[in-house]
Design a protein around this motif. Structure first.
Motif, PDB file in Angstrom:
ATOM      1  N   LEU A   1       0.863  -1.111  -0.029  1.00  0.00           N
ATOM      2  CA  LEU A   1      -0.082  -0.115   0.074  1.00  0.00           C
ATOM      3  C   LEU A   1       0.789   1.220  -0.051  1.00  0.00           C
ATOM      4  CD1 LEU A   1      -2.690   1.564   0.372  1.00  0.00           C
ATOM      5  CD2 LEU A   1      -2.317   1.157   2.904  1.00  0.00           C
ATOM      6  N   VAL A   2       0.403   2.254  -1.018  1.00  0.00           N
ATOM      7  CA  VAL A   2       1.222   3.535  -1.011  1.00  0.00           C
ATOM      8  C   VAL A   2      -0.168   4.565  -0.731  1.00  0.00           C
ATOM      9  CG1 VAL A   2       2.486   5.069  -2.242  1.00  0.00           C
ATOM     10  CG2 VAL A   2       3.083   2.787  -2.518  1.00  0.00           C
ATOM     11  N   LEU A   3      -0.042   5.182   0.408  1.00  0.00           N
ATOM     12  CA  LEU A   3      -1.142   6.247   0.585  1.00  0.00           C
ATOM     13  C   LEU A   3      -0.576   7.523   0.354  1.00  0.00           C
ATOM     14  CD1 LEU A   3      -3.756   7.023   1.732  1.00  0.00           C
ATOM     15  CD2 LEU A   3      -2.710   6.918   4.058  1.00  0.00           C
ATOM     16  N   LEU A   4      -1.296   8.027  -0.573  1.00  0.00           N
ATOM     17  CA  LEU A   4      -0.998   9.589  -1.031  1.00  0.00           C
ATOM     18  C   LEU A   4      -1.345  10.580   0.012  1.00  0.00           C
ATOM     19  CD1 LEU A   4      -1.576   9.100  -4.876  1.00  0.00           C
ATOM     20  CD2 LEU A   4       0.898   9.079  -3.621  1.00  0.00           C
ATOM     21  N   ALA A   5      -0.954  10.895   1.170  1.00  0.00           N
ATOM     22  CA  ALA A   5      -1.508  11.588   2.129  1.00  0.00           C
ATOM     23  C   ALA A   5      -1.288  12.951   1.818  1.00  0.00           C
ATOM     24  CB  ALA A   5      -0.789  11.068   3.533  1.00  0.00           C
ATOM     25  N   GLY A   6      -1.879  13.739   2.926  1.00  0.00           N
ATOM     26  CA  GLY A   6      -1.965  15.214   3.005  1.00  0.00           C
ATOM     27  C   GLY A   6      -2.895  15.690   3.563  1.00  0.00           C
ATOM     28  N   MET A   7      -3.627  16.745   3.094  1.00  0.00           N
ATOM     29  CA  MET A   7      -4.727  17.538   3.752  1.00  0.00           C
ATOM     30  C   MET A   7      -6.186  16.716   3.544  1.00  0.00           C
ATOM     31  SD  MET A   7      -6.857  21.176   3.388  1.00  0.00           S
ATOM     32  CE  MET A   7      -5.439  21.762   4.394  1.00  0.00           C
ATOM     33  N   TYR A   8      -6.550  16.210   4.549  1.00  0.00           N
ATOM     34  CA  TYR A   8      -7.779  15.242   4.504  1.00  0.00           C
ATOM     35  C   TYR A   8      -9.203  15.715   4.201  1.00  0.00           C
ATOM     36  CZ  TYR A   8     -11.327  11.608   5.409  1.00  0.00           C
ATOM     37  OH  TYR A   8     -12.451  10.796   5.054  1.00  0.00           O
ATOM     38  N   HIS A   9      -9.803  15.266   3.068  1.00  0.00           N
ATOM     39  CA  HIS A   9     -11.114  16.071   2.817  1.00  0.00           C
ATOM     40  C   HIS A   9     -12.110  15.187   3.139  1.00  0.00           C
ATOM     41  CE1 HIS A   9      -9.103  19.231   0.416  1.00  0.00           C
ATOM     42  NE2 HIS A   9      -8.247  18.237   0.294  1.00  0.00           N
ATOM     43  N   ALA A  10     -13.174  15.508   4.107  1.00  0.00           N
ATOM     44  CA  ALA A  10     -14.057  14.396   4.806  1.00  0.00           C
ATOM     45  C   ALA A  10     -15.029  14.111   3.710  1.00  0.00           C
ATOM     46  CB  ALA A  10     -14.630  14.827   6.070  1.00  0.00           C
ATOM     47  N   GLU A  11     -15.542  15.155   2.881  1.00  0.00           N
ATOM     48  CA  GLU A  11     -16.495  15.197   1.912  1.00  0.00           C
ATOM     49  C   GLU A  11     -16.318  14.084   0.737  1.00  0.00           C
ATOM     50  OE1 GLU A  11     -14.173  18.462   0.738  1.00  0.00           O
ATOM     51  OE2 GLU A  11     -14.706  17.482   2.500  1.00  0.00           O
ATOM     52  N   SER A  12     -14.978  13.913   0.481  1.00  0.00           N
ATOM     53  CA  SER A  12     -14.666  12.941  -0.528  1.00  0.00           C
ATOM     54  C   SER A  12     -13.911  11.846   0.043  1.00  0.00           C
ATOM     55  CB  SER A  12     -14.093  13.452  -1.655  1.00  0.00           C
ATOM     56  OG  SER A  12     -12.630  14.171  -1.305  1.00  0.00           O
ATOM     57  N   GLY A  13     -13.629  11.693   1.076  1.00  0.00           N
ATOM     58  CA  GLY A  13     -12.730  10.734   1.992  1.00  0.00           C
ATOM     59  C   GLY A  13     -11.418  10.402   1.210  1.00  0.00           C
ATOM     60  N   SER A  14     -10.892  11.837   0.751  1.00  0.00           N
ATOM     61  CA  SER A  14      -9.533  11.632  -0.086  1.00  0.00           C
ATOM     62  C   SER A  14      -8.432  12.768   0.758  1.00  0.00           C
ATOM     63  CB  SER A  14      -9.704  11.875  -1.376  1.00  0.00           C
ATOM     64  OG  SER A  14     -10.335  13.167  -1.597  1.00  0.00           O
ATOM     65  N   PHE A  15      -7.326  12.696   0.226  1.00  0.00           N
ATOM     66  CA  PHE A  15      -6.363  13.410   0.594  1.00  0.00           C
ATOM     67  C   PHE A  15      -5.642  14.207  -0.701  1.00  0.00           C
ATOM     68  CE2 PHE A  15      -5.858   9.841   3.674  1.00  0.00           C
ATOM     69  CZ  PHE A  15      -5.994  10.593   4.931  1.00  0.00           C
TER      70      PHE A  15
ATOM     71  N   HIS B   1     -19.678  13.103 -19.371  1.00  0.00           N
ATOM     72  CA  HIS B   1     -20.418  13.944 -20.205  1.00  0.00           C
ATOM     73  C   HIS B   1     -19.646  13.746 -21.575  1.00  0.00           C
ATOM     74  CE1 HIS B   1     -22.163  17.504 -22.127  1.00  0.00           C
ATOM     75  NE2 HIS B   1     -23.072  17.258 -21.530  1.00  0.00           N
ATOM     76  N   GLU B   2     -20.441  13.543 -22.739  1.00  0.00           N
ATOM     77  CA  GLU B   2     -19.886  13.259 -23.907  1.00  0.00           C
ATOM     78  C   GLU B   2     -18.927  14.426 -24.565  1.00  0.00           C
ATOM     79  OE1 GLU B   2     -21.201  12.182 -28.531  1.00  0.00           O
ATOM     80  OE2 GLU B   2     -22.728  12.179 -26.930  1.00  0.00           O
ATOM     81  N   LYS B   3     -19.379  15.471 -24.206  1.00  0.00           N
ATOM     82  CA  LYS B   3     -18.786  16.781 -24.771  1.00  0.00           C
ATOM     83  C   LYS B   3     -17.800  17.265 -23.523  1.00  0.00           C
ATOM     84  CE  LYS B   3     -21.948  18.019 -28.325  1.00  0.00           C
ATOM     85  NZ  LYS B   3     -22.925  19.334 -28.762  1.00  0.00           N
ATOM     86  N   GLU B   4     -18.130  17.381 -22.298  1.00  0.00           N
ATOM     87  CA  GLU B   4     -17.286  18.113 -21.473  1.00  0.00           C
ATOM     88  C   GLU B   4     -16.394  17.243 -20.718  1.00  0.00           C
ATOM     89  OE1 GLU B   4     -17.245  21.482 -20.873  1.00  0.00           O
ATOM     90  OE2 GLU B   4     -18.283  21.633 -22.575  1.00  0.00           O
ATOM     91  N   GLY B   5     -16.412  15.865 -20.834  1.00  0.00           N
ATOM     92  CA  GLY B   5     -15.712  14.998 -20.455  1.00  0.00           C
ATOM     93  C   GLY B   5     -15.973  14.227 -19.130  1.00  0.00           C
ATOM     94  N   VAL B   6     -14.985  13.671 -18.395  1.00  0.00           N
ATOM     95  CA  VAL B   6     -14.901  13.119 -17.028  1.00  0.00           C
ATOM     96  C   VAL B   6     -15.196  13.988 -15.898  1.00  0.00           C
ATOM     97  CG1 VAL B   6     -14.324  10.978 -15.818  1.00  0.00           C
ATOM     98  CG2 VAL B   6     -14.171  11.184 -18.344  1.00  0.00           C
ATOM     99  N   THR B   7     -15.887  14.137 -15.032  1.00  0.00           N
ATOM    100  CA  THR B   7     -16.244  15.097 -14.117  1.00  0.00           C
ATOM    101  C   THR B   7     -16.140  14.678 -12.500  1.00  0.00           C
ATOM    102  OG1 THR B   7     -18.453  15.476 -14.361  1.00  0.00           O
ATOM    103  CG2 THR B   7     -17.073  16.715 -15.734  1.00  0.00           C
ATOM    104  N   CYS B   8     -15.847  15.300 -11.842  1.00  0.00           N
ATOM    105  CA  CYS B   8     -16.010  15.003 -10.340  1.00  0.00           C
ATOM    106  C   CYS B   8     -16.623  16.344  -9.575  1.00  0.00           C
ATOM    107  CB  CYS B   8     -14.945  14.603  -9.481  1.00  0.00           C
ATOM    108  SG  CYS B   8     -13.437  15.912  -9.838  1.00  0.00           S
ATOM    109  N   PHE B   9     -17.229  16.178  -8.323  1.00  0.00           N
ATOM    110  CA  PHE B   9     -17.657  17.140  -7.475  1.00  0.00           C
ATOM    111  C   PHE B   9     -16.623  18.193  -7.072  1.00  0.00           C
ATOM    112  CE2 PHE B   9     -21.348  14.620  -7.113  1.00  0.00           C
ATOM    113  CZ  PHE B   9     -22.305  15.430  -7.126  1.00  0.00           C
ATOM    114  N   HIS B  10     -15.370  17.694  -6.712  1.00  0.00           N
ATOM    115  CA  HIS B  10     -14.511  18.696  -5.841  1.00  0.00           C
ATOM    116  C   HIS B  10     -13.110  18.957  -6.676  1.00  0.00           C
ATOM    117  CE1 HIS B  10     -16.804  16.078  -2.705  1.00  0.00           C
ATOM    118  NE2 HIS B  10     -17.039  17.347  -2.631  1.00  0.00           N
TER     119      HIS B  10
END
Length: 236
Positions: free
Chosen positions: A140-154, A179-188
Motif C-alpha cells: 500500500l502506498v497512501l498519498l497523504a496530505g490534507m484530508y477532505h472528509a466530503e470525498s474521503g480523500s487526501f 459527459h460526451e462533450k465536457e468529459g469526465v467530471t467530479c464534484f471537488h
C-alpha cells in the motif's frame, strides 16, 4: 419553438427543455427560444429559476447542485458498482502497480485485489487504504496530505511529488459525471490534481463508472473520454 416573450416565459421554456434531467447547451437553447445567450444568462442570474448554467450547459440545479456525500453515495447503485468493479478486477495481474481512485465505486474493486501476488496499490482515498491494509501480500502506498472528509480523500503537493516517482501499470479512475462533450467530471476541485497526475503516470487507464454517472455533468473536469483505454460500467 415560438419565441417566448418576457423573462417568466423564457424561464418556463428553459425548464421544459431541461425536463427529465436533460442537459442542453446554452447555444442550442438560445436558438430554440429565438433569443440570445446573453439574455438567457441574464434571466438565470436575475431569478430563482432552478436552472443552472455550468460550463455552457443548462440543467436543473437539483441534478448538479447537491453536495456530494460519500456516506450517502456508498449506499446507492450498489449492484451496478459491484458489477463494474468485478469487471475491472479481472484486469489486475500479479506484480502490477495500480492506482485506485477515491469515491464509492472503487472500494468494491479494492476488496478484490488479488492477495499474495505482489500487487502494489497507490491511492489518495482513506476508504481504499483501509481495505487494502487488511489484505495479505498487497503493498500500500497512501498519498497523504490534507484530508477532505466530503470525498474521503487526501490532497497535497507531497502527494503529487510521490506520484512522479511511481510507475503505475494500471490506473482505475472513478467519476461523478461522464459527459460526451465536457468529459469526465467530479464534484471537488481538490481531487483534480491527483487524478491528473495519476493519469499521467499510468501506462493503462480505465474509467470505472456505473451507468447512473453517464450523461451527468459535475463542476470539475479532470479528463476526456479518449484518455482512457476502456470505459467500464458504461450503459449498454
Amino acid at each position: 419553438m415560438a419565441r417566448p416573450s418576457g423573462r417568466t416565459a423564457r424561464i418556463k421554456a428553459l425548464r421544459k427543455l431541461c425536463s427529465s434531467g436533460a442537459i442542453v447547451h446554452i447555444a442550442d437553447a438560445a436558438k430554440q427560444l429565438e433569443t440570445s445567450e446573453i439574455t438567457i444568462r441574464r434571466d438565470l442570474s436575475d431569478s430563482d429559476s432552478g436552472i443552472l448554467c455550468l460550463g455552457g450547459y443548462l440543467m436543473f440545479a437539483s441534478d448538479n447542485g447537491e453536495r456530494y456525500s460519500l456516506s450517502h453515495a456508498q449506499g446507492t447503485n450498489t449492484q451496478a458498482k459491484t458489477e463494474a468493479a468485478l469487471q475491472a478486477a479481472t484486469l489486475i495481474a500479479p506484480e502490477d502497480t495500480i492506482f485506485i481512485d477515491c469515491g464509492s465505486t472503487l472500494p468494491h474493486l479494492a476488496a478484490r485485489v488479488p492477495q499474495n501476488a505482489n500487487v502494489t496499490v497507490v491511492t489518495q482515498a482513506l476508504n481504499i487504504a483501509e481495505i487494502i491494509a487488511r489484505l495479505e501480500g498487497v503493498n500500500l502506498v497512501l498519498l497523504a496530505g490534507m484530508y477532505h472528509a466530503e470525498s474521503g480523500s487526501f490532497s497535497s503537493e507531497t502527494a503529487l511529488k510521490m506520484l512522479k516517482e511511481i510507475n503505475i501499470t494500471k490506473g482505475f479512475f472513478s467519476a461523478a459525471g461522464v459527459h460526451e462533450k465536457e468529459g469526465v467530471t467530479c464534484f471537488h476541485f481538490h481531487e483534480v490534481a491527483v487524478k491528473r497526475a495519476a493519469i499521467a503516470r499510468s501506462q493503462r487507464r480505465f474509467l470505472v463508472a456505473d451507468p447512473s454517472k453517464w450523461g451527468k455533468l459535475r463542476p470539475a473536469t479532470f479528463a476526456q473520454l479518449n484518455e482512457f483505454d476502456d470505459w467500464i460500467g458504461r450503459p449498454a
